[in-house]
Scaffold this motif. Structure first.
Motif, PDB file in Angstrom:
ATOM      1  N   VAL A   1      -7.462  -6.316   4.785  1.00  0.00           N
ATOM      2  CA  VAL A   1      -7.600  -4.838   4.196  1.00  0.00           C
ATOM      3  C   VAL A   1      -9.253  -4.166   4.497  1.00  0.00           C
ATOM      4  CG1 VAL A   1      -8.752  -5.110   1.985  1.00  0.00           C
ATOM      5  CG2 VAL A   1      -7.221  -3.326   2.207  1.00  0.00           C
ATOM      6  N   LEU A   2     -10.030  -5.161   4.898  1.00  0.00           N
ATOM      7  CA  LEU A   2     -11.428  -4.751   5.228  1.00  0.00           C
ATOM      8  C   LEU A   2     -11.294  -4.131   6.620  1.00  0.00           C
ATOM      9  CD1 LEU A   2     -13.580  -7.784   4.229  1.00  0.00           C
ATOM     10  CD2 LEU A   2     -13.126  -5.775   3.136  1.00  0.00           C
ATOM     11  N   GLY A   3     -10.330  -4.170   7.440  1.00  0.00           N
ATOM     12  CA  GLY A   3     -10.003  -3.232   8.584  1.00  0.00           C
ATOM     13  C   GLY A   3      -9.913  -1.992   8.437  1.00  0.00           C
ATOM     14  N   LEU A   4      -9.482  -1.275   7.350  1.00  0.00           N
ATOM     15  CA  LEU A   4      -8.958  -0.249   6.922  1.00  0.00           C
ATOM     16  C   LEU A   4     -10.251   0.726   6.852  1.00  0.00           C
ATOM     17  CD1 LEU A   4      -6.092  -0.502   4.496  1.00  0.00           C
ATOM     18  CD2 LEU A   4      -5.916  -0.250   7.057  1.00  0.00           C
TER      19      LEU A   4
ATOM     20  N   TYR B   1       0.871  -1.211   0.073  1.00  0.00           N
ATOM     21  CA  TYR B   1       0.256  -0.049  -0.019  1.00  0.00           C
ATOM     22  C   TYR B   1       0.827   1.206   0.152  1.00  0.00           C
ATOM     23  CZ  TYR B   1       1.342   0.267   5.034  1.00  0.00           C
ATOM     24  OH  TYR B   1       1.879   0.627   6.061  1.00  0.00           O
ATOM     25  N   ASN B   2       0.430   2.473  -0.225  1.00  0.00           N
ATOM     26  CA  ASN B   2       1.143   3.511  -0.067  1.00  0.00           C
ATOM     27  C   ASN B   2       0.233   4.581   0.869  1.00  0.00           C
ATOM     28  OD1 ASN B   2      -1.223   4.275  -1.556  1.00  0.00           O
ATOM     29  ND2 ASN B   2      -0.211   5.481  -3.257  1.00  0.00           N
ATOM     30  N   THR B   3       0.981   5.406   1.375  1.00  0.00           N
ATOM     31  CA  THR B   3       0.357   6.352   2.303  1.00  0.00           C
ATOM     32  C   THR B   3      -0.886   7.143   2.110  1.00  0.00           C
ATOM     33  OG1 THR B   3       2.086   8.203   1.859  1.00  0.00           O
ATOM     34  CG2 THR B   3       2.619   6.968   3.520  1.00  0.00           C
ATOM     35  N   SER B   4      -0.822   7.366   0.642  1.00  0.00           N
ATOM     36  CA  SER B   4      -2.140   8.196   0.164  1.00  0.00           C
ATOM     37  C   SER B   4      -3.268   7.290   0.450  1.00  0.00           C
ATOM     38  CB  SER B   4      -1.777   8.352  -1.378  1.00  0.00           C
ATOM     39  OG  SER B   4      -0.978   9.352  -1.583  1.00  0.00           O
ATOM     40  N   ALA B   5      -3.360   6.169   0.393  1.00  0.00           N
ATOM     41  CA  ALA B   5      -4.501   5.162   0.380  1.00  0.00           C
ATOM     42  C   ALA B   5      -5.093   5.279   1.853  1.00  0.00           C
ATOM     43  CB  ALA B   5      -3.862   3.598   0.192  1.00  0.00           C
ATOM     44  N   LEU B   6      -3.877   5.090   3.051  1.00  0.00           N
ATOM     45  CA  LEU B   6      -4.212   5.479   4.490  1.00  0.00           C
ATOM     46  C   LEU B   6      -5.051   6.814   4.699  1.00  0.00           C
ATOM     47  CD1 LEU B   6      -1.491   3.810   6.061  1.00  0.00           C
ATOM     48  CD2 LEU B   6      -3.166   2.869   5.366  1.00  0.00           C
ATOM     49  N   ARG B   7      -4.396   7.792   3.862  1.00  0.00           N
ATOM     50  CA  ARG B   7      -5.045   9.135   4.172  1.00  0.00           C
ATOM     51  C   ARG B   7      -6.384   9.397   3.597  1.00  0.00           C
ATOM     52  NH1 ARG B   7      -4.900  13.043   0.420  1.00  0.00           N
ATOM     53  NH2 ARG B   7      -3.437  11.972  -0.679  1.00  0.00           N
ATOM     54  N   LEU B   8      -6.345   8.775   2.242  1.00  0.00           N
ATOM     55  CA  LEU B   8      -7.753   8.765   1.576  1.00  0.00           C
ATOM     56  C   LEU B   8      -8.938   7.851   2.383  1.00  0.00           C
ATOM     57  CD1 LEU B   8      -6.818   8.765  -1.896  1.00  0.00           C
ATOM     58  CD2 LEU B   8      -7.606  10.578  -0.765  1.00  0.00           C
ATOM     59  N   LEU B   9      -8.554   6.804   3.002  1.00  0.00           N
ATOM     60  CA  LEU B   9      -9.403   6.034   3.744  1.00  0.00           C
ATOM     61  C   LEU B   9      -9.502   6.196   5.098  1.00  0.00           C
ATOM     62  CD1 LEU B   9      -8.405   2.502   2.296  1.00  0.00           C
ATOM     63  CD2 LEU B   9     -10.425   3.630   1.711  1.00  0.00           C
ATOM     64  N   GLY B  10      -8.783   7.352   5.410  1.00  0.00           N
ATOM     65  CA  GLY B  10      -8.946   7.836   6.905  1.00  0.00           C
ATOM     66  C   GLY B  10      -8.299   6.749   8.104  1.00  0.00           C
ATOM     67  N   ALA B  11      -7.527   5.959   7.568  1.00  0.00           N
ATOM     68  CA  ALA B  11      -6.837   5.001   8.603  1.00  0.00           C
ATOM     69  C   ALA B  11      -5.581   5.505   9.087  1.00  0.00           C
ATOM     70  CB  ALA B  11      -6.606   3.515   7.780  1.00  0.00           C
ATOM     71  N   ASP B  12      -5.292   5.190  10.425  1.00  0.00           N
ATOM     72  CA  ASP B  12      -4.019   5.716  11.017  1.00  0.00           C
ATOM     73  C   ASP B  12      -2.845   4.938  10.471  1.00  0.00           C
ATOM     74  OD1 ASP B  12      -5.374   7.693  12.301  1.00  0.00           O
ATOM     75  OD2 ASP B  12      -6.093   6.319  13.876  1.00  0.00           O
ATOM     76  N   ASP B  13      -3.061   3.442  10.477  1.00  0.00           N
ATOM     77  CA  ASP B  13      -1.925   2.416  10.157  1.00  0.00           C
ATOM     78  C   ASP B  13      -2.607   1.222   9.538  1.00  0.00           C
ATOM     79  OD1 ASP B  13       0.503   1.544   9.817  1.00  0.00           O
ATOM     80  OD2 ASP B  13       0.888   1.209  12.088  1.00  0.00           O
ATOM     81  N   ALA B  14      -1.597   0.392   8.977  1.00  0.00           N
ATOM     82  CA  ALA B  14      -1.985  -0.688   8.412  1.00  0.00           C
ATOM     83  C   ALA B  14      -0.833  -1.778   8.652  1.00  0.00           C
ATOM     84  CB  ALA B  14      -2.220  -0.421   6.597  1.00  0.00           C
ATOM     85  N   VAL B  15      -1.426  -2.935   8.505  1.00  0.00           N
ATOM     86  CA  VAL B  15      -0.506  -4.139   9.105  1.00  0.00           C
ATOM     87  C   VAL B  15      -0.639  -5.105   7.806  1.00  0.00           C
ATOM     88  CG1 VAL B  15       0.050  -6.033  10.684  1.00  0.00           C
ATOM     89  CG2 VAL B  15      -0.949  -4.006  11.384  1.00  0.00           C
TER      90      VAL B  15
END
Length: 549
Positions: free
Chosen positions: A265-268, A246-260
């Motif tokens: 991915v449904l947890g994001l 993933y990239n950081t833009s995906a987390l930013r757009l989904l409003g997620a703080d972090d990903a493991v």
């Protein structure tokens, strides 16, 4: 490996030991048999001599350790036997007896039912025609093995232990150089010559692997650099919806703080649109949909990843289309507003012209109608001109080169130009500050300041004030601000006052006049000149709009 070496050594030692043992035993049997039989022959000769002098009493007096002694008559009758003569059959048919009667001596080897074992028989013919036979257990290989059982077992144990010791030692000597190899520098290892071909191949493969790893790292860095600098969100999943990249833009757009990595991915994001995109793409379907999240709009594009007629995962792209959606709404609103703004003066012009054309207008009214037609036409010309200016600034295609422009001079011109409009509402206008020069298009900058001042007059109170200030801060930025003491702008409208055709007080828009494009021209003109706009306003106290160059 130790087991294989042990079995190899054990097998080789066992085979060698068995072959040597069989050879030795064969030689021992042959030599011992000849010596043993010669002793029986000597015993027979000794017994025959004693029999001649002492008779059968001599035979009976022989020690019990001697072999079996039998005295046989010429007709085969057993005359004496050291074991006993009862129920003994006639021995004329025995091979050794027949040979002795014929040639003087005879011998044979056969199983004896009386002694219960295989025996060697030697017969000697006496001078009176009788036959003296000596029999003893024959010397056979099983007998030798039976007698040597304990030594052979001891030797076998020693061979097994020695084989195990040699196997361990040999294995360690073979494995030690291999275990001490440096995979990164196999050519520097100290090994036995037999490993040289292996080390050459390892060295070659190590070089190839290092080169491939460097290439993979380079591609990974390129991939990371590309994806991390993307404004779009990027997600790679496996077929179990687990996150692979993933990239950081995906987390930013989904409003997620972090990903493991490795987790679903449904947890994001718990939204139904996001879940549908993931599930449908994993199922092999191309999926595209707009998702609403935190007041913004995102376009989800999900594609399955196929490999060998099977789906191994999916790729999700997330695009922020909020501005695109807003621009589309603004475009529709702009089209509707332009249509309305054009229709109003055209309707007036058409109505006045129709009255004149039909002859219904009185001669004294024609001048009035013509004046209205001219005013509406001028309004149309102004509106079209403003739209053209906005289009040119949007496309950055203004046909005039930038030049040094004195903002204080433009401020003075605007104050003078709008002095009559200000006087009608008893509004005082004043210019403050120093002469500051910026690089720009004089006509556009003049239009921007005129629009700001015109709005400050229109939305001001009777007897109010408009102040135009030009200044420069210590960092070199040039400011031009227009402050009024008017009605102010509500908080809810401040973000939209620079939109095309947007009016705060729509009920009085016809009375105030104008095309509704003034502040939009200011906004686009500022963007064209690389300037920023700031707005401060308070209801019933006034508004300050500042352009910073």
């Amino acid at each position: 490996m130790t087991r294989r070496v042990f079995l190899s050594i054990m097998t080789a030692a066992g085979v060698s030991l068995l072959a040597a043992m069989l050879l030795i035993l064969g030689m021992l049997q042959s030599a011992y048999t000849q010596r043993y039989r010669q002793q029986l022959r000597d015993e027979a000769a000794y017994a025959a001599a004693g029999l001649e002098t002492g008779g059968t009493a001599f035979l009976a007096a022989l020690p019990a350790g001697s072999g079996r002694i039998t005295l046989i008559g010429a007709d085969g009758t057993v005359l004496y036997d050291s074991i006993g003569t009862q129920d003994m059959e006639n021995h004329s048919g025995r091979q050794e007896v027949q040979q002795a009667l014929a040639s003087g001596t005879g011998e044979s080897s056969r199983y004896s039912a009386t002694m219960g074992e295989r025996t060697y028989n030697y017969a000697l013919r006496l001078e009176d025609g009788r036959v003296l036979r000596v029999s003893a257990a024959d010397f056979t290989l099983p007998e030798v093995l039976r007698s040597l059982a304990k030594p052979l077992l001891l030797i076998a144990v020693i061979v097994v232990l020695l084989s195990l010791f040699l196997a361990l030692k040999l294995t360690r000597s073979i494995v030690r150089p291999i275990n001490q190899l440096d995979p990164e520098h196999p050519d520097k290892a100290e090994i036995y010559p037999e490993l040289s071909p292996l080390l050459d191949r390892l060295s070659s493969q190590s070089g190839q692997i290092d080169e491939q790893i460097r290439e993979l790292r380079r591609k990974q860095q390129e991939f990371a650099a590309i994806t991390e600098n993307m404004q779009e969100g990027f997600l790679i999943l496996d077929r179990d919806t687990n996150l692979l990249s993933y990239n950081t833009s995906a987390l930013r757009l989904l409003g997620a703080d972090d990903a493991v990595l490795g987790q679903s991915v449904l947890g994001l994001n718990s939204g139904s649109s996001f879940r549908d995109a993931v599930e449908r793409s994993i199922a092999g379907e191309h999926y595209q949909r707009t998702m609403h999240h935190d007041g913004r709009y995102y376009q989800l594009i999900a594609n399955p990843v196929h490999q060998e007629d099977g789906i191994i995962g999916a790729v999700l792209i997330i695009l922020d289309v909020t501005e695109k959606d807003q621009r589309e709404n603004q475009r529709r609103e702009f089209t509707a507003n332009v249509s309305h703004e054009l229709k109003t003066p055209l309707t007036s012009i058409s109505g006045f012209a129709e009255i004149i054309m039909s002859g219904l207008a009185r001669p004294e009214d024609i001048t009035h109608f013509a004046t209205n037609i001219y005013a509406e036409a001028q309004r149309l010309i102004t509106l079209v001109g403003d739209i053209i200016k906005l289009s040119q600034m949007d496309e950055n295609s203004i046909p005039v080169e930038k030049e040094p422009v004195d903002l204080r001079e433009i401020a003075d011109f605007a104050c003078e130009r709008l002095s009559q409009a200000a006087a009608k509402k008893h509004i005082t206008m004043a210019v403050h500050g120093s002469r500051e020069t910026v690089s720009g298009v004089h006509q556009i900058l003049e239009e921007m300041v005129l629009n700001l001042c015109d709005n400050a007059i229109k939305y001001n109170v009777e007897g109010g004030r408009v102040d135009i200030t030009v200044s420069r801060d210590p960092r070199g930025a040039v400011f031009l601000s227009v402050a009024d003491t008017g009605i102010g702008i509500p908080q809810s409208d401040r973000e939209r006052v620079f939109e095309r055709f947007y009016r705060v007080d729509k009920s009085h828009s016809k009375e105030i006049g104008g095309t509704g494009l003034g502040l939009s021209i200011v906004k686009h003109g500022a963007a064209y000149h690389g300037a920023t706009l700031s707005l401060e306003s308070e209801l019933d106290k006034g508004t300050v709009i500042t352009m910073t160059f």
